[in-house]
Motif scaffolding. Sequence first.
Motif, PDB file in Angstrom:
ATOM      1  N   PRO A  67       0.806  -1.219   0.000  1.00 22.43           N
ATOM      2  CA  PRO A  67       0.000   0.000   0.000  1.00 22.43           C
ATOM      3  C   PRO A  67       0.843   1.274   0.000  1.00 22.43           C
ATOM      4  CG  PRO A  67      -0.272  -1.234   2.063  1.00 22.43           C
ATOM      5  CD  PRO A  67       0.599  -2.042   1.176  1.00 22.43           C
ATOM      6  N   SER A  68       2.076   1.204   0.489  1.00 16.05           N
ATOM      7  CA  SER A  68       2.905   2.407   0.512  1.00 16.05           C
ATOM      8  C   SER A  68       3.665   2.606  -0.789  1.00 16.05           C
ATOM      9  CB  SER A  68       3.891   2.341   1.678  1.00 16.05           C
ATOM     10  OG  SER A  68       4.803   1.274   1.466  1.00 16.05           O
ATOM     11  N   GLY A  69       3.573   1.661  -1.720  1.00 19.93           N
ATOM     12  CA  GLY A  69       4.277   1.793  -2.983  1.00 19.93           C
ATOM     13  C   GLY A  69       5.655   1.160  -2.955  1.00 19.93           C
ATOM     14  N   VAL A  70       6.082   0.653  -1.780  1.00 18.03           N
ATOM     15  CA  VAL A  70       7.388   0.021  -1.658  1.00 18.03           C
ATOM     16  C   VAL A  70       7.178  -1.487  -1.587  1.00 18.03           C
ATOM     17  CG1 VAL A  70       9.444  -0.176  -0.217  1.00 18.03           C
ATOM     18  CG2 VAL A  70       8.293   2.019  -0.433  1.00 18.03           C
ATOM     19  N   PRO A  71       7.873  -2.262  -2.415  1.00 19.47           N
ATOM     20  CA  PRO A  71       7.689  -3.713  -2.375  1.00 19.47           C
ATOM     21  C   PRO A  71       8.084  -4.284  -1.010  1.00 19.47           C
ATOM     22  CG  PRO A  71       9.059  -3.072  -4.244  1.00 19.47           C
ATOM     23  CD  PRO A  71       8.827  -1.846  -3.428  1.00 19.47           C
ATOM     24  N   ASP A  72       7.310  -5.246  -0.533  1.00 18.72           N
ATOM     25  CA  ASP A  72       7.599  -5.906   0.736  1.00 18.72           C
ATOM     26  C   ASP A  72       8.370  -7.187   0.442  1.00 18.72           C
ATOM     27  OD1 ASP A  72       7.660  -6.703   3.364  1.00 18.72           O
ATOM     28  OD2 ASP A  72       5.639  -7.554   3.312  1.00 18.72           O
ATOM     29  N   VAL A  73       9.663  -7.179   0.771  1.00 23.57           N
ATOM     30  CA  VAL A  73      10.485  -8.355   0.514  1.00 23.57           C
ATOM     31  C   VAL A  73      10.560  -9.267   1.724  1.00 23.57           C
ATOM     32  CG1 VAL A  73      11.844  -7.261  -1.276  1.00 23.57           C
ATOM     33  CG2 VAL A  73      12.582  -7.094   1.088  1.00 23.57           C
ATOM     34  N   GLY A  74      10.002  -8.853   2.847  1.00 28.75           N
ATOM     35  CA  GLY A  74      10.014  -9.677   4.050  1.00 28.75           C
ATOM     36  C   GLY A  74      11.408  -9.844   4.600  1.00 28.75           C
ATOM     37  N   GLY A  75      11.643 -10.954   5.272  1.00 27.52           N
ATOM     38  CA  GLY A  75      12.951 -11.221   5.866  1.00 27.52           C
ATOM     39  C   GLY A  75      13.949 -11.765   4.877  1.00 27.52           C
ATOM     40  N   GLY A  76      13.499 -12.107   3.715  1.00 26.29           N
ATOM     41  CA  GLY A  76      14.395 -12.659   2.717  1.00 26.29           C
ATOM     42  C   GLY A  76      14.592 -14.149   2.923  1.00 26.29           C
ATOM     43  N   GLU A  77      15.251 -14.769   1.991  1.00 26.98           N
ATOM     44  CA  GLU A  77      15.515 -16.198   2.044  1.00 26.98           C
ATOM     45  C   GLU A  77      16.983 -16.414   1.733  1.00 26.98           C
ATOM     46  OE1 GLU A  77      14.362 -20.046  -0.636  1.00 26.98           O
ATOM     47  OE2 GLU A  77      12.783 -18.590  -0.221  1.00 26.98           O
ATOM     48  N   ALA A  78      17.622 -17.215   2.553  1.00 25.91           N
ATOM     49  CA  ALA A  78      19.045 -17.487   2.345  1.00 25.91           C
ATOM     50  C   ALA A  78      19.225 -18.320   1.075  1.00 25.91           C
ATOM     51  CB  ALA A  78      19.614 -18.227   3.537  1.00 25.91           C
ATOM     52  N   PRO A  79      20.202 -17.969   0.248  1.00 25.71           N
ATOM     53  CA  PRO A  79      20.442 -18.740  -0.977  1.00 25.71           C
ATOM     54  C   PRO A  79      21.093 -20.081  -0.645  1.00 25.71           C
ATOM     55  CG  PRO A  79      22.088 -17.037  -0.743  1.00 25.71           C
ATOM     56  CD  PRO A  79      21.099 -16.829   0.359  1.00 25.71           C
ATOM     57  N   PRO A  80      21.087 -20.996  -1.584  1.00 26.02           N
ATOM     58  CA  PRO A  80      21.769 -22.273  -1.350  1.00 26.02           C
ATOM     59  C   PRO A  80      23.261 -22.043  -1.087  1.00 26.02           C
ATOM     60  CG  PRO A  80      20.450 -22.376  -3.362  1.00 26.02           C
ATOM     61  CD  PRO A  80      20.429 -20.961  -2.882  1.00 26.02           C
ATOM     62  N   GLY A  81      23.789 -22.752  -0.122  1.00 24.63           N
ATOM     63  CA  GLY A  81      25.203 -22.603   0.219  1.00 24.63           C
ATOM     64  C   GLY A  81      25.479 -21.506   1.219  1.00 24.63           C
ATOM     65  N   ALA A  82      24.446 -20.928   1.809  1.00 22.53           N
ATOM     66  CA  ALA A  82      24.651 -19.833   2.765  1.00 22.53           C
ATOM     67  C   ALA A  82      25.297 -20.322   4.050  1.00 22.53           C
ATOM     68  CB  ALA A  82      23.320 -19.147   3.079  1.00 22.53           C
ATOM     69  N   ASP A  83      25.173 -21.617   4.348  1.00 21.17           N
ATOM     70  CA  ASP A  83      25.805 -22.150   5.557  1.00 21.17           C
ATOM     71  C   ASP A  83      27.319 -21.996   5.498  1.00 21.17           C
ATOM     72  OD1 ASP A  83      23.338 -22.848   6.550  1.00 21.17           O
ATOM     73  OD2 ASP A  83      23.430 -24.889   5.757  1.00 21.17           O
ATOM     74  N   GLY A  84      27.895 -22.189   4.329  1.00 21.70           N
ATOM     75  CA  GLY A  84      29.337 -22.015   4.170  1.00 21.70           C
ATOM     76  C   GLY A  84      29.762 -20.575   4.402  1.00 21.70           C
ATOM     77  N   LEU A  85      28.947 -19.637   3.917  1.00 21.08           N
ATOM     78  CA  LEU A  85      29.248 -18.221   4.120  1.00 21.08           C
ATOM     79  C   LEU A  85      29.174 -17.864   5.598  1.00 21.08           C
ATOM     80  CD1 LEU A  85      29.809 -15.389   2.978  1.00 21.08           C
ATOM     81  CD2 LEU A  85      27.346 -15.107   2.763  1.00 21.08           C
ATOM     82  N   LEU A  86      28.173 -18.411   6.295  1.00 22.23           N
ATOM     83  CA  LEU A  86      28.064 -18.147   7.731  1.00 22.23           C
ATOM     84  C   LEU A  86      29.240 -18.725   8.493  1.00 22.23           C
ATOM     85  CD1 LEU A  86      24.247 -18.672   8.312  1.00 22.23           C
ATOM     86  CD2 LEU A  86      25.509 -16.531   8.219  1.00 22.23           C
ATOM     87  N   THR A  87      29.743 -19.875   8.066  1.00 23.47           N
ATOM     88  CA  THR A  87      30.928 -20.454   8.694  1.00 23.47           C
ATOM     89  C   THR A  87      32.133 -19.538   8.515  1.00 23.47           C
ATOM     90  OG1 THR A  87      30.093 -22.684   8.326  1.00 23.47           O
ATOM     91  CG2 THR A  87      32.442 -22.470   8.731  1.00 23.47           C
TER      92      THR A  87
END
Length: 109
Positions: free
Chosen positions: A28-48
């Motif tokens: 309603p405000s004209g700004v897209p709501d992307v929410g919290g997002g979703e981690a891409p595949p392989g994000a566990d390695g990046l977090l490590t």
Amino acid sequence: MSSLLAAALDASPHMTSVVDVAAASAGPSGVPDVGGGEAPPGADGLLTVLKWVAWSVTALCVAGIFGVAARMAIDHSRGGGREHARGLGFVLGACLLVGSASGIVGALV
């Protein structure tokens, strides 16, 4: 310059359909709501890797405090307190940034 203006005029009918699609997907405000997002595949390695970097930087901060303390002990008789206080301030500032990094990012996102 006139060719740039002519190209913009030719593209303008196509741009209105892009704007309409973007407006339909926006909230309603004209700004897209992307929410919290979703981690891409392989994000566990990046977090490590980020955890390793955080651990390494924390170890460097502790080593920095030890280094300032060692220089203070060695230069105690020479009266070089200002340089050590400044160095300790920089090291403690780095420690503060390391400790609050995830909070700062969380507040900005």
